[in-house]
Design a protein around this motif. Structure first.
Motif, mmCIF file in Angstrom:
data_model
loop_
_atom_site.group_PDB
_atom_site.id
_atom_site.type_symbol
_atom_site.label_atom_id
_atom_site.label_comp_id
_atom_site.label_asym_id
_atom_site.label_seq_id
_atom_site.Cartn_x
_atom_site.Cartn_y
_atom_site.Cartn_z
ATOM 1 N N TYR A 57 0.829 -1.211 0.000
ATOM 2 C CA TYR A 57 0.000 0.000 0.000
ATOM 3 C C TYR A 57 0.862 1.259 0.000
ATOM 4 C CZ TYR A 57 -4.386 -2.538 0.858
ATOM 5 O OH TYR A 57 -5.487 -3.339 0.738
ATOM 6 N N ALA A 86 -8.815 -5.489 2.760
ATOM 7 C CA ALA A 86 -9.379 -4.189 3.136
ATOM 8 C C ALA A 86 -10.481 -4.349 4.175
ATOM 9 C CB ALA A 86 -9.905 -3.457 1.902
ATOM 10 N N GLY A 87 -10.330 -5.379 5.048
ATOM 11 C CA GLY A 87 -11.282 -5.606 6.123
ATOM 12 C C GLY A 87 -12.582 -6.262 5.706
ATOM 13 N N LEU A 88 -12.721 -6.610 4.431
ATOM 14 C CA LEU A 88 -13.952 -7.239 3.946
ATOM 15 C C LEU A 88 -14.018 -8.703 4.383
ATOM 16 C CD1 LEU A 88 -13.889 -5.811 0.296
ATOM 17 C CD2 LEU A 88 -15.303 -5.007 2.205
ATOM 18 N N PRO A 127 -4.981 3.550 -1.698
ATOM 19 C CA PRO A 127 -5.877 3.662 -0.553
ATOM 20 C C PRO A 127 -6.164 2.288 0.055
ATOM 21 C CG PRO A 127 -7.061 4.059 -2.609
ATOM 22 C CD PRO A 127 -5.618 3.985 -2.956
ATOM 23 N N ARG A 128 -6.196 2.223 1.376
ATOM 24 C CA ARG A 128 -6.295 0.920 2.038
ATOM 25 C C ARG A 128 -7.702 0.350 2.046
ATOM 26 N NH1 ARG A 128 -1.543 0.708 6.595
ATOM 27 N NH2 ARG A 128 -0.096 2.042 5.458
ATOM 28 N N PHE A 129 -8.677 1.105 1.525
ATOM 29 C CA PHE A 129 -10.015 0.529 1.358
ATOM 30 C C PHE A 129 -10.127 -0.235 0.048
ATOM 31 C CE2 PHE A 129 -10.317 4.974 -0.176
ATOM 32 C CZ PHE A 129 -10.686 4.750 -1.501
ATOM 33 N N ASN A 130 -9.061 -0.235 -0.758
ATOM 34 C CA ASN A 130 -9.066 -0.909 -2.059
ATOM 35 C C ASN A 130 -8.391 -2.273 -1.898
ATOM 36 O OD1 ASN A 130 -9.347 -1.379 -4.769
ATOM 37 N ND2 ASN A 130 -7.901 0.185 -5.438
ATOM 38 N N PRO A 131 -9.146 -3.375 -1.874
ATOM 39 C CA PRO A 131 -8.572 -4.681 -1.554
ATOM 40 C C PRO A 131 -7.594 -5.169 -2.613
ATOM 41 C CG PRO A 131 -10.830 -4.916 -2.307
ATOM 42 C CD PRO A 131 -10.588 -3.443 -2.156
ATOM 43 N N ALA A 169 -20.017 0.312 -3.584
ATOM 44 C CA ALA A 169 -18.937 0.034 -2.638
ATOM 45 C C ALA A 169 -17.795 -0.686 -3.354
ATOM 46 C CB ALA A 169 -19.466 -0.829 -1.503
ATOM 47 N N GLU A 200 -15.603 -3.417 -3.861
ATOM 48 C CA GLU A 200 -15.548 -4.833 -3.508
ATOM 49 C C GLU A 200 -14.333 -5.522 -4.105
ATOM 50 O OE1 GLU A 200 -19.557 -6.887 -3.671
ATOM 51 O OE2 GLU A 200 -19.944 -5.171 -4.974
#
Length: 324
Positions: A52, A113-115, A58-62, A220, A222
């Protein structure tokens, strides 16, 4: 500057060096049939953090996690019958499946990403040999600065990361040239999260049902490749051009000249014969060549939406999108 090791002439040395580097939690650039990946141990949070940070991602992007085969994948994710059939048909190859993570999986949540899902692919070629030797999943997004043009050669990677990267494995030009097609099966529905190097028509043939396009604006994140602005050169991109402005770079398709191209800084043709597979292979490399001219803008002539044209147009629309 990164060391570049040719996997075609020094395979054993490349495997040994890569495994040692990965074991230290340090990312390695690896060749795959789609694009070059920035690979790190998917079970090591420090290694994933370095991906990352190096990419500015961005860390929301798996991240997609790469496996040796379906057997390894099933240790980390829960497969429904349709996903398993698609994996058996298209792995190894340019298909990523987004699946529920198994509670016992060692893949770190940072890679997801926490998913509660994980994107999994089984690559072909030298990447497969590396995964077998390392014996752990590798998180491997494209080996480029986040949002910029994906790399299809080792030199693209080295030029982008300069002294940030320790090791680049050179397997020659990527043969597919586009990132993987990403799917998510939900009950009887197969959703296309990202078009890519596997034609959706082939997926529909194997699955025996239609693939639903992801049409929700602002949906969102995913899976990778869902950001509005992505795959972008420095120069602004102009799509579906019917003429060429003085000093622009023109990237055309099908051998069809455009009015004004004699004033262009450079003219490239993704496929003079109108072959979409050839166009896909050339796309990112030509975008990099166009950007290297320093031209004020890059114009693309229309490209058919059929077959791999869907994925090509997806990349171009994201490249031309407003940038944050």
């Amino acid at each position: 500057m990164a060391d570049i090791v040719d996997t075609r002439t020094h395979a054993a040395a490349a495997l040994e060096r890569a495994c040692e580097t990965l074991s230290r939690g340090v990312p390695v650039a690896i060749p795959t049939e789609t694009v070059y990946g920035l690979a790190a141990d998917a079970t090591n949070p420090l290694a994933i953090t370095r991906i990352y940070e190096m990419k500015g991602r961005p860390r929301f992007n798996p991240l997609i996690c790469h496996m040796t085969d379906l057997a390894m994948a099933e240790k980390h994710a829960v497969f429904d019958p349709v996903s398993r059939a698609l994996a058996q048909a298209f792995w190894p190859g340019p298909l990523t499946l987004v699946l529920p993570i198994r509670p016992e999986s060692a893949i770190h949540p940072l890679a997801r990403a926490g998913l509660d899902t994980v994107g999994i692919r089984v690559p072909a070629g030298f990447a497969s040999r590396l995964l077998e030797a390392f014996d752990r999943p590798l998180a491997a997004p494209s080996a480029n600065t986040s949002g910029r043009i994906s790399p299809t050669t080792a030199r693209h990677v080295a030029d982008d990361f300069t002294d940030k990267l320790e090791l680049v494995l050179d397997g020659g030009p990527a043969t597919v040239g586009l990132e993987s097609t990403i799917l998510k099966v939900e009950g009887d529905t197969i959703r296309l999260l990202r078009p890519g190097g596997l034609d959706v028509a082939e997926i529909e043939r194997v699955a025996g049902r239609r693939v639903q396009r992801n049409e929700k604006a602002g949906a969102a994140i995913e899976a990778p490749g869902m950001l509005a602005s992505h795959y972008a050169p420095v120069a602004p991109v102009r799509l579906n051009a019917s003429d060429v402005k003085p000093g622009e770079v023109l990237i055309r398709f099908g051998g069809k000249p455009l009015p004004g191209e004699d004033t262009a800084a450079l003219v490239l043709d993704l496929s003079p014969a109108g072959n979409l597979a050839e166009a896909a292979t050339n796309l990112f490399g030509y975008m990099k060549r166009a950007d290297a001219t320093g031209a004020g803008s890059i114009a693309f002539s229309p490209i058919p939406e059929t077959g791999l044209g869907e994925a090509i147009n997806d990349r171009l629309q994201r490249a031309a999108a407003p940038r944050g």
